[in-house]
Design an enzyme around this catalytic site. Structure first.
Site, PDB file in Angstrom:
ATOM      1  N   ALA A 126       0.832  -1.206   0.000  1.00 32.79           N
ATOM      2  CA  ALA A 126       0.000   0.000   0.000  1.00 32.79           C
ATOM      3  C   ALA A 126       0.866   1.254   0.000  1.00 32.79           C
ATOM      4  O   ALA A 126       0.584   2.217  -0.720  1.00 32.79           O
ATOM      5  CB  ALA A 126      -0.929  -0.002   1.209  1.00 32.79           C
ATOM      6  N   GLU A 127       1.934   1.251   0.806  1.00 31.43           N
ATOM      7  CA  GLU A 127       2.840   2.396   0.814  1.00 31.43           C
ATOM      8  C   GLU A 127       4.286   1.976   1.010  1.00 31.43           C
ATOM      9  O   GLU A 127       4.571   1.011   1.732  1.00 31.43           O
ATOM     10  CB  GLU A 127       2.478   3.396   1.933  1.00 31.43           C
ATOM     11  CG  GLU A 127       1.598   4.527   1.487  1.00 31.43           C
ATOM     12  CD  GLU A 127       0.132   4.134   1.481  1.00 31.43           C
ATOM     13  OE1 GLU A 127      -0.630   4.703   0.672  1.00 31.43           O
ATOM     14  OE2 GLU A 127      -0.240   3.263   2.269  1.00 31.43           O
ATOM     15  N   THR A 128       5.152   2.729   0.369  1.00 29.29           N
ATOM     16  CA  THR A 128       6.585   2.698   0.649  1.00 29.29           C
ATOM     17  C   THR A 128       6.963   4.077   1.166  1.00 29.29           C
ATOM     18  O   THR A 128       6.652   5.087   0.526  1.00 29.29           O
ATOM     19  CB  THR A 128       7.401   2.370  -0.608  1.00 29.29           C
ATOM     20  OG1 THR A 128       7.090   1.038  -1.045  1.00 29.29           O
ATOM     21  CG2 THR A 128       8.890   2.465  -0.335  1.00 29.29           C
TER      22      THR A 128
END
Length: 260
Positions: free
Chosen positions: A45-47
Site C-alpha cells: 500500500a505504501e513505501t
C-alpha cells in the site's frame, strides 16, 4: 546503488497482521520516477522514503501508482525502524512531510504514538456511485480527502463486499465505511478503488478524519478503534485541538537491500 529496506506490519503486535509498509533509507532524494518504480516493485500500500536533514527526517510516501500527502501506518512503521534499528536510544523523532511536521514518540508499553493533522470531514450528499457499489445506501456521507460513509451497524461493516468499479471516478482517495463499535468506540474499513490492493488493512491517515468525526459524535476525545479488514488493526486515538494522536504496535517482518 544499494538502499536499505525494511518491511514492518503496523498497528499490530504480530507479523502478518496490521498494515505492511516498506521503509527505505536514502542518502539523498532520488528522482520521482525511481521512487515510484521502487514502490511498484514493493507492491505494498505504501513505501516510505526517509532522508536525514540535520535534526529532522524528511519523509515521503508512495503508493504503487502515485505519491500521497499523508500516510499514518508507514509513518508509524518508519518510527519503529528509527527507534529499534537506527537509533535505539532515541525517544522522539520529527518527520518533515507534505502534511507538515509529524512527531513520533516511543511509549513505555512498546507502542509508538504519531501525531497527524486533524481533517474533520464535512457532510456531503451521498453519491449515486456509493449505492451502486455497496448495493445499499448508507445513513450519511461526509468528505475530506476521503469519503466517509456511516452505516447502521458493525455487522454491516463486516459483511460489506462492494463492487469498487463505480467508485473509481469519485474525487476522493479512499472510501471509508464506519459505525459505532460494539466493543470499541468505532470501527471502519477502507477501500481504494484505484489501487492494486482494493482494501487497505489499517489506514492511519483515514483516522485523521474518523477521530474528529467520532470524537464529536461520542463527546469524548480518547477513543479506541478497530479496522475490520482481514488482517485487522487496533488504534488508540486521541484528539487534541487540531491534532490526531494515533498509538499502536508494530511487528518487524523483513530487513534487506535494494540494488538499483
Amino acid at each position: 546503488m544499494k538502499i536499505p529496506i525494511y518491511q514492518v506490519d503496523a498497528f499490530t503486535k504480530n507479523v502478518f497482521g496490521g498494515n505492511p509498509a516498506a521503509i527505505c533509507l536514502l542518502p539523498h532524494w532520488l528522482d520521482d520516477n525511481t521512487l515510484l518504480n521502487i514502490a511498484k516493485e514493493n507492491n505494498l500500500a505504501e513505501t516510505a522514503y526517509l532522508v536525514q536533514k540535520e535534526d529532522i527526517l524528511e519523509i515521503r510516501w508512495f503508493m504503487p501508482y502515485a505519491e500521497i500527502d499523508l500516510c499514518g501506518h508507514a509513518t508509524l512503521a518508519s518510527a519503529y525502524i528509527i527507534f529499534n534499528v537506527i537509533q535505539p536510544l532515541l525517544q522522539e523523532v520529527t518527520f518533515s512531510s507534505k502534511s507538515g511536521l509529524l512527531k513520533a514518540k516511543r511509549g513505555s508499553d512498546k507502542t509508538i504514538t504519531i501525531d497527524l493533522p486533524s481533517r474533520p470531514p464535512k457532510k456531503t450528499p451521498i453519491p449515486r456511485e456509493v449505492s451502486d457499489a455497496f448495493r445499499t445506501t448508507p445513513l450519511e456521507a461526509f468528505a475530506a480527502r476521503d469519503l466517509v460513509l456511516v452505516f447502521p451497524s458493525e455487522q454491516e461493516i463486516i459483511d460489506a463486499a462492494p463492487q469498487l468499479e463505480p467508485l473509481k471516478d469519485l474525487p476522493y482517495l479512499c472510501t471509508i465505511i464506519t459505525t459505532k463499535g460494539t466493543n470499541v468506540d468505532f470501527v471502519s474499513r477502507v477501500f481504494d478503488a484505484n489501487g492494486p490492493n482494493p482494501e487497505d488493512p489499517v489506514t492511519g491517515s483515514a483516522h485523521a478524519s474518523l477521530v474528529p468525526f467520532w470524537a464529536e459524535r461520542l463527546q469524548k476525545t480518547s477513543l479506541e478503534a478497530h479496522q475490520l479488514s482481514e488482517r485487522g488493526g487496533i488504534l488508540y486515538c486521541e484528539l487534541v485541538k487540531d491534532r490526531v494522536y494515533l498509538s499502536g504496535h508494530c511487528a518487524h517482518y523483513l530487513t534487506g537491500t535494494i540494488t538499483i
